[in-house]
Design a protein around this motif. Sequence first.
Motif, PDB file in Angstrom:
ATOM      1  N   ALA A  37       5.606  -3.626  -0.177  1.00 12.24           N
ATOM      2  CA  ALA A  37       4.313  -2.947  -0.065  1.00 12.24           C
ATOM      3  C   ALA A  37       3.228  -3.695  -0.837  1.00 12.24           C
ATOM      4  N   LEU A  38       3.541  -4.143  -2.041  1.00  7.99           N
ATOM      5  CA  LEU A  38       2.567  -4.907  -2.833  1.00  7.99           C
ATOM      6  C   LEU A  38       2.181  -6.207  -2.141  1.00  7.99           C
ATOM      7  N   ALA A  39       3.151  -6.868  -1.544  1.00  7.16           N
ATOM      8  CA  ALA A  39       2.866  -8.123  -0.837  1.00  7.16           C
ATOM      9  C   ALA A  39       1.907  -7.891   0.317  1.00  7.16           C
ATOM     10  N   LEU A  40       1.993  -6.708   0.923  1.00 12.70           N
ATOM     11  CA  LEU A  40       1.133  -6.383   2.063  1.00 12.70           C
ATOM     12  C   LEU A  40      -0.203  -5.780   1.646  1.00 12.70           C
ATOM     13  N   GLY A  41      -0.446  -5.692   0.338  1.00 14.53           N
ATOM     14  CA  GLY A  41      -1.760  -5.248  -0.139  1.00 14.53           C
ATOM     15  C   GLY A  41      -1.844  -3.822  -0.626  1.00 14.53           C
ATOM     16  N   SER A  42      -0.718  -3.188  -0.909  1.00 12.93           N
ATOM     17  CA  SER A  42      -0.757  -1.831  -1.457  1.00 12.93           C
ATOM     18  C   SER A  42      -1.460  -1.841  -2.809  1.00 12.93           C
ATOM     19  N   PRO A  43      -1.955  -0.681  -3.229  1.00 10.63           N
ATOM     20  CA  PRO A  43      -2.593  -0.613  -4.557  1.00 10.63           C
ATOM     21  C   PRO A  43      -1.624  -1.043  -5.659  1.00 10.63           C
ATOM     22  N   ARG A  44      -2.172  -1.585  -6.702  1.00  6.41           N
ATOM     23  CA  ARG A  44      -1.352  -2.115  -7.802  1.00  6.41           C
ATOM     24  C   ARG A  44      -0.464  -1.063  -8.443  1.00  6.41           C
ATOM     25  N   TRP A  45      -0.856   0.215  -8.378  1.00  6.54           N
ATOM     26  CA  TRP A  45      -0.031   1.257  -8.994  1.00  6.54           C
ATOM     27  C   TRP A  45       1.342   1.331  -8.349  1.00  6.54           C
ATOM     28  N   CYS A  46       1.499   0.813  -7.132  1.00 11.09           N
ATOM     29  CA  CYS A  46       2.825   0.785  -6.487  1.00 11.09           C
ATOM     30  C   CYS A  46       3.807  -0.061  -7.302  1.00 11.09           C
ATOM     31  N   GLY A  47       3.265  -0.977  -8.076  1.00 11.07           N
ATOM     32  CA  GLY A  47       4.115  -1.804  -8.930  1.00 11.07           C
ATOM     33  C   GLY A  47       4.840  -0.998  -9.999  1.00 11.07           C
ATOM     34  N   ALA A  48       4.330   0.187 -10.303  1.00 11.98           N
ATOM     35  CA  ALA A  48       4.999   1.043 -11.289  1.00 11.98           C
ATOM     36  C   ALA A  48       6.309   1.595 -10.755  1.00 11.98           C
ATOM     37  N   ILE A  49       6.513   1.550  -9.446  1.00  6.92           N
ATOM     38  CA  ILE A  49       7.741   2.038  -8.828  1.00  6.92           C
ATOM     39  C   ILE A  49       8.866   1.007  -8.966  1.00  6.92           C
ATOM     40  N   THR A  50       8.494  -0.263  -9.001  1.00  6.22           N
ATOM     41  CA  THR A  50       9.477  -1.346  -9.006  1.00  6.22           C
ATOM     42  C   THR A  50      10.519  -1.212 -10.123  1.00  6.22           C
ATOM     43  N   PRO A  51      10.104  -0.960 -11.376  1.00  9.15           N
ATOM     44  CA  PRO A  51      11.120  -0.851 -12.434  1.00  9.15           C
ATOM     45  C   PRO A  51      12.108   0.292 -12.224  1.00  9.15           C
ATOM     46  N   LEU A  52      11.674   1.358 -11.542  1.00 10.18           N
ATOM     47  CA  LEU A  52      12.609   2.455 -11.261  1.00 10.18           C
ATOM     48  C   LEU A  52      13.726   1.970 -10.341  1.00 10.18           C
ATOM     49  N   GLY A  53      13.366   1.124  -9.384  1.00 13.07           N
ATOM     50  CA  GLY A  53      14.381   0.516  -8.528  1.00 13.07           C
ATOM     51  C   GLY A  53      15.291  -0.406  -9.315  1.00 13.07           C
ATOM     52  N   GLY A  54      14.716  -1.121 -10.274  1.00  9.69           N
ATOM     53  CA  GLY A  54      15.526  -1.993 -11.134  1.00  9.69           C
ATOM     54  C   GLY A  54      16.536  -1.195 -11.951  1.00  9.69           C
ATOM     55  N   VAL A  55      16.107  -0.059 -12.457  1.00  7.00           N
ATOM     56  CA  VAL A  55      17.030   0.809 -13.200  1.00  7.00           C
ATOM     57  C   VAL A  55      18.138   1.302 -12.271  1.00  7.00           C
ATOM     58  N   ALA A  56      17.784   1.650 -11.045  1.00  6.94           N
ATOM     59  CA  ALA A  56      18.803   2.087 -10.082  1.00  6.94           C
ATOM     60  C   ALA A  56      19.811   0.968  -9.825  1.00  6.94           C
ATOM     61  N   PHE A  57      19.335  -0.272  -9.703  1.00  8.19           N
ATOM     62  CA  PHE A  57      20.254  -1.400  -9.532  1.00  8.19           C
ATOM     63  C   PHE A  57      21.204  -1.523 -10.723  1.00  8.19           C
ATOM     64  N   ILE A  58      20.676  -1.400 -11.920  1.00  3.97           N
ATOM     65  CA  ILE A  58      21.506  -1.508 -13.126  1.00  3.97           C
ATOM     66  C   ILE A  58      22.564  -0.407 -13.143  1.00  3.97           C
ATOM     67  N   VAL A  59      22.154   0.823 -12.842  1.00  4.90           N
ATOM     68  CA  VAL A  59      23.103   1.939 -12.778  1.00  4.90           C
ATOM     69  C   VAL A  59      24.161   1.653 -11.713  1.00  4.90           C
ATOM     70  N   GLY A  60      23.723   1.131 -10.578  1.00  3.09           N
ATOM     71  CA  GLY A  60      24.661   0.807  -9.504  1.00  3.09           C
ATOM     72  C   GLY A  60      25.699  -0.212  -9.930  1.00  3.09           C
ATOM     73  N   TRP A  61      25.262  -1.254 -10.613  1.00  2.00           N
ATOM     74  CA  TRP A  61      26.217  -2.283 -11.051  1.00  2.00           C
ATOM     75  C   TRP A  61      27.203  -1.740 -12.078  1.00  2.00           C
TER      76      TRP A  61
END
Length: 131
Positions: free
Chosen positions: A92-116
Amino acid sequence: MRQPVPTLGHWPSWLAGMAGASAVVLGAFGAHALRGVLDPAGRELWHTASQYHFWHALALAAACLAPDGRARRIASGAFAVGIVLFSGSLYALALGSPRWCGAITPLGGVAFIVGWIALGMALHRMDKPAS
């Protein structure tokens, strides 16, 4: 007498296949259809999103090989959520979404860590001899 715990069925394997297929489609879309559309920063975001998307589709497939149980269910769910939140927000950010969408990214990173961590716990069950 204790009831058997319901299994996950086929949703993790179906989800792993869909995650892998969508990673290929989105990676190719970014490399070809968006070649002249995205600036260098957008291309880098797209590349990172598709890399994490694909690697975690493979992790989701690996979770399908683990013994059924709570850790496997957590790993499967966390990888799926991580793909949506981490890679999805970067797409979404690459396609021009507002910068606040970047605040979602770390939540996905935490989910990846929990998954591993959960995947490691699930696979550890395979190492234990049956009692």
